[in-house]
Design a protein around this motif. Structure first.
Motif, PDB file in Angstrom:
ATOM      1  N   ALA A   1       0.834  -1.197   0.000  1.00 21.37           N
ATOM      2  CA  ALA A   1       0.000   0.000   0.000  1.00 21.37           C
ATOM      3  C   ALA A   1       0.873   1.252   0.000  1.00 21.37           C
ATOM      4  CB  ALA A   1      -0.928  -0.003   1.216  1.00 21.37           C
ATOM      5  N   VAL A   2       0.553   2.152  -0.905  1.00 21.48           N
ATOM      6  CA  VAL A   2       1.206   3.468  -0.947  1.00 21.48           C
ATOM      7  C   VAL A   2       0.104   4.512  -1.046  1.00 21.48           C
ATOM      8  CG1 VAL A   2       3.323   2.608  -2.028  1.00 21.48           C
ATOM      9  CG2 VAL A   2       1.422   3.364  -3.471  1.00 21.48           C
ATOM     10  N   ALA A   3       0.446   5.766  -0.895  1.00 16.72           N
ATOM     11  CA  ALA A   3      -0.554   6.821  -0.990  1.00 16.72           C
ATOM     12  C   ALA A   3      -1.184   6.804  -2.374  1.00 16.72           C
ATOM     13  CB  ALA A   3       0.094   8.185  -0.722  1.00 16.72           C
ATOM     14  N   GLY A   4      -2.499   6.611  -2.422  1.00 17.83           N
ATOM     15  CA  GLY A   4      -3.229   6.655  -3.688  1.00 17.83           C
ATOM     16  C   GLY A   4      -3.256   5.369  -4.467  1.00 17.83           C
TER      17      GLY A   4
ATOM     18  N   GLU B   1      -7.730   2.758   2.679  1.00 15.62           N
ATOM     19  CA  GLU B   1      -7.450   3.367   3.973  1.00 15.62           C
ATOM     20  C   GLU B   1      -6.378   2.596   4.731  1.00 15.62           C
ATOM     21  OE1 GLU B   1     -11.159   3.674   6.044  1.00 15.62           O
ATOM     22  OE2 GLU B   1     -12.014   5.117   4.616  1.00 15.62           O
ATOM     23  N   LEU B   2      -5.604   1.791   4.027  1.00 13.34           N
ATOM     24  CA  LEU B   2      -4.554   1.015   4.677  1.00 13.34           C
ATOM     25  C   LEU B   2      -3.350   1.895   4.972  1.00 13.34           C
ATOM     26  CD1 LEU B   2      -4.568  -2.280   2.551  1.00 13.34           C
ATOM     27  CD2 LEU B   2      -5.869  -1.751   4.621  1.00 13.34           C
ATOM     28  N   ALA B   3      -2.621   1.538   5.998  1.00 15.03           N
ATOM     29  CA  ALA B   3      -1.397   2.260   6.321  1.00 15.03           C
ATOM     30  C   ALA B   3      -0.361   2.026   5.233  1.00 15.03           C
ATOM     31  CB  ALA B   3      -0.856   1.795   7.674  1.00 15.03           C
ATOM     32  N   VAL B   4       0.359   3.083   4.890  1.00 10.49           N
ATOM     33  CA  VAL B   4       1.425   2.962   3.901  1.00 10.49           C
ATOM     34  C   VAL B   4       2.430   1.899   4.364  1.00 10.49           C
ATOM     35  CG1 VAL B   4       3.381   4.170   2.856  1.00 10.49           C
ATOM     36  CG2 VAL B   4       1.171   5.320   3.044  1.00 10.49           C
TER      37      VAL B   4
ATOM     38  N   THR C   1       1.719  -1.394   4.213  1.00 13.24           N
ATOM     39  CA  THR C   1       0.984  -2.636   4.484  1.00 13.24           C
ATOM     40  C   THR C   1       1.007  -3.545   3.257  1.00 13.24           C
ATOM     41  OG1 THR C   1      -0.512  -1.475   5.991  1.00 13.24           O
ATOM     42  CG2 THR C   1      -1.251  -3.601   5.140  1.00 13.24           C
ATOM     43  N   ALA C   2       1.228  -4.841   3.471  1.00 13.95           N
ATOM     44  CA  ALA C   2       1.099  -5.809   2.373  1.00 13.95           C
ATOM     45  C   ALA C   2      -0.356  -5.801   1.917  1.00 13.95           C
ATOM     46  CB  ALA C   2       1.510  -7.200   2.834  1.00 13.95           C
ATOM     47  N   ALA C   3      -0.580  -5.521   0.643  1.00 16.50           N
ATOM     48  CA  ALA C   3      -1.939  -5.288   0.162  1.00 16.50           C
ATOM     49  C   ALA C   3      -2.173  -5.991  -1.172  1.00 16.50           C
ATOM     50  CB  ALA C   3      -2.182  -3.788   0.003  1.00 16.50           C
ATOM     51  N   THR C   4      -3.454  -6.224  -1.466  1.00 14.27           N
ATOM     52  CA  THR C   4      -3.859  -6.800  -2.737  1.00 14.27           C
ATOM     53  C   THR C   4      -4.917  -5.902  -3.373  1.00 14.27           C
ATOM     54  OG1 THR C   4      -3.434  -9.066  -2.014  1.00 14.27           O
ATOM     55  CG2 THR C   4      -4.922  -8.787  -3.883  1.00 14.27           C
TER      56      THR C   4
ATOM     57  N   SER D   1     -12.333  -0.456  -7.988  1.00 18.00           N
ATOM     58  CA  SER D   1     -11.389  -1.454  -7.491  1.00 18.00           C
ATOM     59  C   SER D   1     -11.398  -1.469  -5.958  1.00 18.00           C
ATOM     60  CB  SER D   1      -9.980  -1.154  -7.998  1.00 18.00           C
ATOM     61  OG  SER D   1      -9.952  -1.134  -9.409  1.00 18.00           O
ATOM     62  N   VAL D   2     -10.996  -2.590  -5.405  1.00 19.90           N
ATOM     63  CA  VAL D   2     -10.991  -2.770  -3.945  1.00 19.90           C
ATOM     64  C   VAL D   2      -9.583  -3.166  -3.509  1.00 19.90           C
ATOM     65  CG1 VAL D   2     -11.912  -4.124  -2.029  1.00 19.90           C
ATOM     66  CG2 VAL D   2     -13.421  -3.450  -3.906  1.00 19.90           C
ATOM     67  N   VAL D   3      -9.132  -2.589  -2.417  1.00 20.73           N
ATOM     68  CA  VAL D   3      -7.828  -2.945  -1.852  1.00 20.73           C
ATOM     69  C   VAL D   3      -8.053  -3.630  -0.503  1.00 20.73           C
ATOM     70  CG1 VAL D   3      -5.592  -2.106  -1.046  1.00 20.73           C
ATOM     71  CG2 VAL D   3      -6.695  -1.005  -3.010  1.00 20.73           C
TER      72      VAL D   3
END
Length: 361
Positions: free
Chosen positions: A250-253, A268-271, A273-276, A346-348
Motif C-alpha cells: 500500500a502506498v498513498a493513492g 485506507e490502509l497504512a502505507v 501494508t502488504a496489500a492486494t 477497485s478494492v484494496v
C-alpha cells in the motif's frame, strides 16, 4: 448497508467444535432473521456442514449456543427441534408414491388422515407435482425428486429448514431452474431457509445474505452484492467471482505492484501494508496502447453471448488479466492493447497471506 438482520429467528453464539486435533468451527457468531434465505458458503472442509449439523442437532458443539426464537437448542436432541433438514441424497422411500413420501412425517406424528390429506395436497400443489402424486421416485426426473424431498421437508411446517447441498445432484440446466424455484418457494411458504453449498453461483443467486466460511471461521457476512463488490479479505475476493489480484504494498493513492509499478486505487490502509488490489473483469477497459495503466497482448478470448472475456498478458505479471468487453469488440489474439482500470470500483484488501507468513517466521 448494515448486514445485521431485524427480528432474529436463529442466533449462533460463540460456537466452536473440533474433531480431534482439527478445529472445525472457531467461535462462530451469526444472527439469521425470520423468513430469510441464508447461505453458508465455502470450500470443502471449511466447517459449513458441521455448523449446519450443529443447528440441526446432529452435532453438539464443544462451546457456544444455538438459539431459536430465544430458546436454547444446544443440548436438545434433533427430533425435538422445530427444524427440518433436507439432505443431499434426498433419501426418498423408493416403494412409496410421491404423496406417501410427503405424508410419512405427518403420519409418524399421529396427525389425522383428513388433515394429512389436506396438508399433503396443498404442499404438492405448492411444489408443482400434482400430476405426479401417484408416481414413485424411480418414475421421476432428478428435479422432480428434489421437489418431493423439499415438499416432505416443508409439509411439517418447521420454523427453520436446513438444506445440505440441495442441488448438487442435478445437471446444470435443472440446477439453474431449481435455484429460482427454491427462492420462489421460500417466499411462498414464509419459512427461513439455511442452505449449505460450495457453489458460489448457487448461494449468490438464491440467498438474501451469505456467510463465507474459511478454516472454520466466518470470513465475511454480507449480501451477495456486498460480497462481490466489497470483499473484505483476499480469500473472499478470490473465492467470490472472477478477479485479477495484484499483490504489492500500500502506498498513498494506490498499490505498488512489483514489476508493474503503482496502480491507482482508493484505500485506507497504512502505507507499507502488504496489500492486494482486486479488479473485476468488467472494471478493466480496452484502450489504445500507451493510454491506460498497463499495456499487454491479447492471448485468448471467451465468447459468452452478449459479451466476451479477453485474457491479456502483461509484461511483469505471471498471470493474464481478465477483461470483459462487448461481444462486438474487434480485439483478437495477438493484438497489442492498453488496459484502463476503473480505480474507483477497485478494492484494496490486506494481503493476509503475507501477514500470516510474517507471523510464523
Amino acid at each position: 448497508m448494515s448486514t445485521e438482520s431485524p427480528a432474529p429467528l436463529l442466533q449462533i453464539k460463540g460456537v466452536s467444535h473440533s474433531y480431534g486435533a482439527v478445529r472445525a468451527l472457531r467461535d462462530i457468531d451469526l444472527t439469521i432473521a425470520d423468513n430469510e434465505f441464508f447461505a453458508l458458503l465455502g470450500p470443502s472442509g471449511c466447517g459449513k456442514t458441521t455448523l449446519l449439523r450443529s443447528i440441526a442437532g446432529f452435532e453438539t458443539p464443544e462451546a457456544g449456543e444455538v438459539l431459536l426464537d430465544g430458546a436454547d437448542l444446544t443440548r436438545l436432541p434433533a427430533h425435538k427441534r422445530p427444524v427440518n433438514m433436507m439432505f443431499q441424497s434426498y433419501a426418498l422411500f423408493p416403494h412409496l408414491s410421491v404423496e406417501k413420501n410427503i405424508a410419512y412425517g405427518l403420519e409418524a406424528q399421529g396427525m389425522g388422515k383428513a388433515d394429512i390429506r389436506n396438508r399433503v395436497g396443498e404442499t404438492i400443489d405448492t411444489v408443482g407435482l400434482a400430476a405426479f402424486a401417484k408416481r414413485r421416485p424411480a418414475q421421476l426426473s432428478g428435479g422432480q425428486r428434489q421437489r418431493v424431498a423439499l415438499a416432505r421437508a416443508i409439509v411439517k411446517r418447521p420454523r427453520l429448514l436446513l438444506l445440505d447441498e440441495p442441488l448438487s445432484a442435478l445437471d446444470r440446466k435443472v440446477r439453474a431452474d431449481m435455484q429460482l424455484e427454491l427462492k420462489r418457494l421460500q417466499h411462498e411458504v414464509g419459512m427461513t431457509f439455511v442452505v449449505v453449498t460450495h457453489d458460489q453461483e448457487e448461494a449468490m443467486s438464491m440467498a438474501d445474505r451469505v456467510a463465507v466460511l474459511n478454516a472454520g471461521a466466518v470470513e465475511q457476512l454480507d449480501t451477495p452484492v456486498g460480497l462481490y463488490s466489497r470483499p473484505r479479505t483476499r480469500f473472499v475476493a478470490d473465492f467470490i467471482g472472477t478477479s485479477s489480484m495484484f499483490d504489492g504494498t500500500a502506498v498513498a493513492g494506490g498499490v505498488d505492484v512489483p514489476g508493474l509499478g503503482m496502480l491507482r486505487a482508493a484505500h485506507e490502509l497504512a502505507v507499507g501494508t502488504a496489500a492486494t488490489l482486486v479488479v473485476r473483469p468488467e472494471d478493466v477497459h480496452l484502450v489504445e496502447p500507451g493510454t491506460g495503466a498497463l499495456d499487454g497482448t491479447v492471448i485468448d478470448s471467451y465468447f459468452l453471448g452478449g459479451s466476451s472475456t479477453l485474457s491479456v498478458a502483461v509484461p511483469g505479471r505471471p498471470e493474464p488479466i481478465g477483461c470483459t468487453v462487448h461481444a462486438t469488440s474487434t480485439a483478437r489474439r495477438g493484438d497489442q492493447v492498453g488496459l484502463r482500470i476503473d480505480h474507483e470500483r477497485s478494492v484494496v484488501v490486506v494481503d493476509d497471506r503475507a501477514t500470516a507468513a510474517q507471523a510464523s517466521a
